[in-house]
Design an enzyme around this catalytic site. Sequence first.
Site, mmCIF file in Angstrom:
data_model
loop_
_atom_site.group_PDB
_atom_site.id
_atom_site.type_symbol
_atom_site.label_atom_id
_atom_site.label_comp_id
_atom_site.label_asym_id
_atom_site.label_seq_id
_atom_site.Cartn_x
_atom_site.Cartn_y
_atom_site.Cartn_z
ATOM 1 N N ASP A 93 9.548 9.346 -5.842
ATOM 2 C CA ASP A 93 9.145 8.626 -4.633
ATOM 3 C C ASP A 93 10.033 7.405 -4.411
ATOM 4 O O ASP A 93 9.553 6.282 -4.252
ATOM 5 C CB ASP A 93 7.679 8.212 -4.721
ATOM 6 C CG ASP A 93 7.094 7.820 -3.353
ATOM 7 O OD1 ASP A 93 7.704 8.198 -2.327
ATOM 8 O OD2 ASP A 93 6.068 7.140 -3.316
ATOM 9 N N LYS A 116 -1.757 -3.045 -9.361
ATOM 10 C CA LYS A 116 -1.781 -1.803 -8.570
ATOM 11 C C LYS A 116 -3.050 -1.040 -8.909
ATOM 12 O O LYS A 116 -3.238 -0.556 -10.022
ATOM 13 C CB LYS A 116 -0.547 -0.951 -8.854
ATOM 14 C CG LYS A 116 -0.544 0.356 -8.046
ATOM 15 C CD LYS A 116 0.722 1.156 -8.267
ATOM 16 C CE LYS A 116 1.912 0.524 -7.579
ATOM 17 N NZ LYS A 116 1.806 0.601 -6.104
ATOM 18 N N THR A 176 -1.591 -2.473 -3.877
ATOM 19 C CA THR A 176 -1.140 -3.502 -4.813
ATOM 20 C C THR A 176 -1.598 -4.872 -4.327
ATOM 21 O O THR A 176 -1.469 -5.196 -3.142
ATOM 22 C CB THR A 176 0.388 -3.492 -4.956
ATOM 23 O OG1 THR A 176 0.813 -2.187 -5.359
ATOM 24 C CG2 THR A 176 0.841 -4.498 -6.007
ATOM 25 N N ASN A 189 0.850 -1.179 0.000
ATOM 26 C CA ASN A 189 0.000 0.000 0.000
ATOM 27 C C ASN A 189 0.890 1.234 0.000
ATOM 28 O O ASN A 189 1.783 1.349 0.842
ATOM 29 C CB ASN A 189 -0.913 0.002 1.223
ATOM 30 C CG ASN A 189 -2.200 0.758 0.954
ATOM 31 O OD1 ASN A 189 -2.279 1.533 0.014
ATOM 32 N ND2 ASN A 189 -3.208 0.517 1.787
ATOM 33 N N GLY A 190 0.695 2.127 -0.950
ATOM 34 C CA GLY A 190 1.549 3.302 -1.052
ATOM 35 C C GLY A 190 0.766 4.520 -1.475
ATOM 36 O O GLY A 190 -0.470 4.501 -1.554
ATOM 37 N N GLY A 191 1.504 5.593 -1.746
ATOM 38 C CA GLY A 191 0.871 6.855 -2.087
ATOM 39 C C GLY A 191 0.082 6.816 -3.385
ATOM 40 O O GLY A 191 -0.838 7.604 -3.575
ATOM 41 N N PHE A 192 0.439 5.920 -4.301
ATOM 42 C CA PHE A 192 -0.251 5.856 -5.583
ATOM 43 C C PHE A 192 -1.393 4.848 -5.585
ATOM 44 O O PHE A 192 -2.139 4.761 -6.545
ATOM 45 C CB PHE A 192 0.736 5.499 -6.698
ATOM 46 C CG PHE A 192 1.822 6.513 -6.857
ATOM 47 C CD1 PHE A 192 1.526 7.827 -7.158
ATOM 48 C CD2 PHE A 192 3.146 6.163 -6.698
ATOM 49 C CE1 PHE A 192 2.527 8.775 -7.305
ATOM 50 C CE2 PHE A 192 4.155 7.095 -6.836
ATOM 51 C CZ PHE A 192 3.841 8.409 -7.145
ATOM 52 N N GLY A 193 -1.502 4.032 -4.539
ATOM 53 C CA GLY A 193 -2.571 3.061 -4.476
ATOM 54 C C GLY A 193 -2.130 1.756 -3.850
ATOM 55 O O GLY A 193 -0.974 1.613 -3.417
#
Length: 896
Positions: free
Chosen positions: A742, A646, A632, A626-630
Site C-alpha cells: 500500500d 493507529k 491515526t 485515516n487509511g485502509g488499515f485504520g
Amino acid sequence: MADPPVPLLLFLLLLLLIPLAAAAASSADLAALLALKAAVTHDPTGALAAWSSSASAASHCLWRGVTCHPSSTAVAAIDLRGASLTGALPASLTLPPRLRRLDLAGNNFSGAVPAALLASPTLRSLDLSFNRLSGALEIPPANSSSSSSAPPPCAALAHLRLAGNLLVGGIPSGIAQCRSLRVLDLSRNVLEGDVPPALGRLAELRVLDVSRNSLTDRVPAELAGCRDLAVLVLTNLTSSPEEQPEFNAFVGELPQEVLGIPALQVVWAPGANLDGRLPDDRNGTCGLCALNLGQNYIAGGVPQWLGQCQDLTFLDLSSNKLEGLMPAELSFGCFTYINISGNSLSGPLLSSSDSKCSSHLGGDDIVMQYYDELVVNALIGNPFGSVLGIPNIALHDFSNNGFGGALPSITLRLDGNYSYGLRLNSNVFNTTLSAGFFGFCKGATGVAVNLSSNHLSESLDTLSSCVALQSFDASYNKLSGSIPAGIGGLHLLRSLVLSANNLTGHIPEQLGDLATLEVLDLSRNSLTGDIPNLHHPADCGSFIGNPLLHQCLGPNASVSPTEEISSGKGAKKWVGQMTRSKRKRAKISNLRTKVVVTFTDAPPELTYENLILATSNFSIQNLIGNGGFGATYKAELAPGFLVAVKRLAMERFQGLQQFDAEIRTLGRIRHRNLVTLIGYHLGESDTFLIYNFLSGGNLETFIHEMGSRKVSWTEVHKIAVDVAQALAFLHYSCTPRIIHRDIKPSNILLDEERNAYLSDFGLARLIEVTQTHATTDVAGTFGYVAPEYATTCRVSDKADVYSFGVVLLELMSGKRSLDPSFAQFGNGFTIVSWGRMLTQEGKTNEFFSSGLRESAQKDRLSEMLKIALSCTSESVSARPPMRQVSAKLKQLGNDQ
C-alpha cells in the site's frame, strides 16, 4: 699522446650521463608530486604544506607521505591515507616514473578514476577507497600496435582497492588483463550488471570483494579459474543505519565449481538471493574457515563434507530452506560461531566427538584481516549481546527448527577466555536437563542459554552446576518440581526466565541474594507461598499466573495489585497480580486487555490510560490520518513526548499467536527511513499500534501544496531517495522480507527537515493472517496498485515497485495519480499514462512542476522520469528491483 681507448671513453661518458639522467628523473618526480598537489583544493591539516617547487634537490623524499627507492631519489610510494584532502583527480594525472604504491584512501577526492593510474606499467598497489569518485570504471585497452609480447596496461597491478566510492556502470571485464591482481575490492559502490566471467582469468587473485553494489545475474562458474582465491565476498549485510546497504541480488545458486576452489578460506554471501542446493560432494581438501550463506533460499540438506573442513570456525546457514538431518561429522565444539536457525532441520542434534580442531587461518595477513572484520561485524547485534557482549564470544544457534530427542552434548574446545551463548529454542527436544548437558560451562567465563518453547520435562536440579551462567530461559516447556535453592549460588546470573512450566513449591529465598539479577520471570506456573524480598528484579508482574502466591513484597509492593506496569524492553507484558480470589483473577483477566507492550525503552507515561486520555478516547479532534488499515491519532503523553496511535480496523482474530508472531517481527525492524513501531495494545474490542510522531505531515499534503509553493530539486530528490531506501530495506534486508502492498503519499511521513519515513509496513500481512475469514481483497489503493495485483491479487515486490513509481511521478509533477486534469483524456487515464504520452511526444519538460524546472538540471529530471516510468511498466519483469531504483536515484544526487 695517444688517444684513450674506446671503452674508457664510454665509461667516462656514462659517468657524465648518470647525473643527468638522475636529475631528469628527479625533475619528473617533482613535477608529478606538484601536479597531485595542484589537484587538491582543500588541505585542512596542512599535509602538503612542505610540497613546494622551491625545495632543494631530492628534498621531496622527506615530504610527508612520500617514500623514495633505497639509494635513489626516485619516488616509490605516495601514502596520504586519511589526510582529509579535497579535490578532483584529473583524468591525465601524471605519476612519478617508478611509482609502485599510491594510497589516497579516506579522503574527499572526486571525479573519475584516472585512466593513467590503471595504465601505469610500474604501479603495484592502488588504493582509492572511501573517497567520492564517480563515473564508470574504465580499463585502458592494450595497445594493439605494440609488440604482442609487450605487457598490457595494469599488468603489474597487484592490489586494486576502490571501495566506498560512487562508481557506476558495470564491472569492466577488462580488469582481467590486470593479470597480476591479488586483491580486487570494488565494494560499497553503485555498480550494476553481472560479475564478469572474465575475472576467472585472474589466476593469482586472492581476494574478490564486490559486496554492497547493485549487481545481478548469476555468480559465474568461471571464477573457479581463480585457483588462488582465498576470500570471496559477494554480499555483506550491516546492522548499522549509517553503513551503505546491500543491494546485490544474484540469480540461481552458488556454483559448485566456485565453492570447490581449493584455496578458499572465506565465503561471504548472506542475503544474496541465492537458491539451489549445496553440493553433496567436494573434491579435494577443504580449507574453509568461514562460510556465511545465511538469509538465502538454499534448499536440500546440510552436506556432510562440511565436517571435513577442520579449519571451519564460522558457519551461518540460517534462514534458508534446509531440511533433513544435521551431519554428525560436524564438531560443534570447534566453532566460535554456528547459526543454522530458521530452517526445517530435524532429528537428533549430534556433535562429533572428534577432538581435532585446527581453527587456524593459513595464508597471508589479508585473509586474517577479512576474517576478523567480517566475523566481528556479524557478532554485532547477537541475541545475547546485552549479557555476553561481543569480544571473545562463541555463539551456537540451532533455534527455530525441528530438532528433537535428547539435548546435544557440546564440549567446547576453544582457547583463551571466552563467553558462550547457546540457542536451542523453538524445537521439539523432549528430554530432561541432565548434568552432561551443561558440559560447555567448563572453561567459559560467562554462559547464556535459551531452551524456550520445547518439550523439556522434570526438574531443574542440574542448573546450579553451571556456575558461569548469566542468562537462562527455559520458558514454555514442561519442567516440574521446585526451583532448586542452589540457583542462589549462580552469582553471575542476570536473567532467569522459567515462565509457562509446571513448577511447584516455594520460591527459594536464596534468589534474593543474587546481586546481579536483573530479569526474573516465574509467571504461569503453580508456585505457592510468599514471594521473597527481591532487591533487584523490580516487577511484580514476573509472577503473574501463579494463583497461590501471596502479595508481592518486592520494591513495587506499593503498586496496586490491579495496576499494570509498562515495560520498555523485550516486549514483555508486566501486570501486577498477587491474589488468590477467583473473582479478582477474573477482574485481572479483563485488565490484561489494557496492557501496553513496548519494543523500545519507553518512558513511564506510555500506559493504556494515558493513551486513552491523550487522544480524548480517540476523539476526532485528535485525528491526524485515516487509511485502509485504520485511523491515526496524535497523543501527547507528556510535554514534548508525542506519539502517533493507529487504531486498527480489525475484525475478530483467528488467535493471539498469529498476531503476536507478526507484530513482534515488525517491532524488531529498524531503519532510518521507516517509522518506528514503539509498541502495541491488543484488546478484546480495541487494538492499536504506537509509532513515533513526525511533525512534518505526510507526502500527500506536501504534493498538494506544490501548486502554491515552489519545491526544489533538493527536496524532491531527498524524499525520493529516502522512500526508495526504506522500501529496498523491506524487500531485501528483512527476515522474512516484507512487501508493503500500500505504497502511497499518505503512508509517507515527513519530519521538520523533510526527511521521509515509510509507514504502515507489514500491516497488510498482519491484517491478513489474523482475520477470522480469509480475504482476497487487494490491500492497496486505487491509482497506485499494479495492474497484475489488481486483477490477480498476486503479491510480489514488483507490485511495490509499481506503486513507488506512481508516487515518484506525483512528486515530480505536483499532480495526483488520478488528477482531475486528466479527465480531458478520457476514462482510465492516469499520471502513468500522462508521463508516457509526454515522453513519446518529446514534451517531458511539461511534466515537471515549476519549482523543479527552475532548480534542477534537465538531464537529471529526464533521468528521474525515466526511472519512474520503468517502475510503472506494465510488464512485471521489466520493472527494476528496488535495490537498483534506490542506487540510481542516489546517483542522481552526486556532484550537486
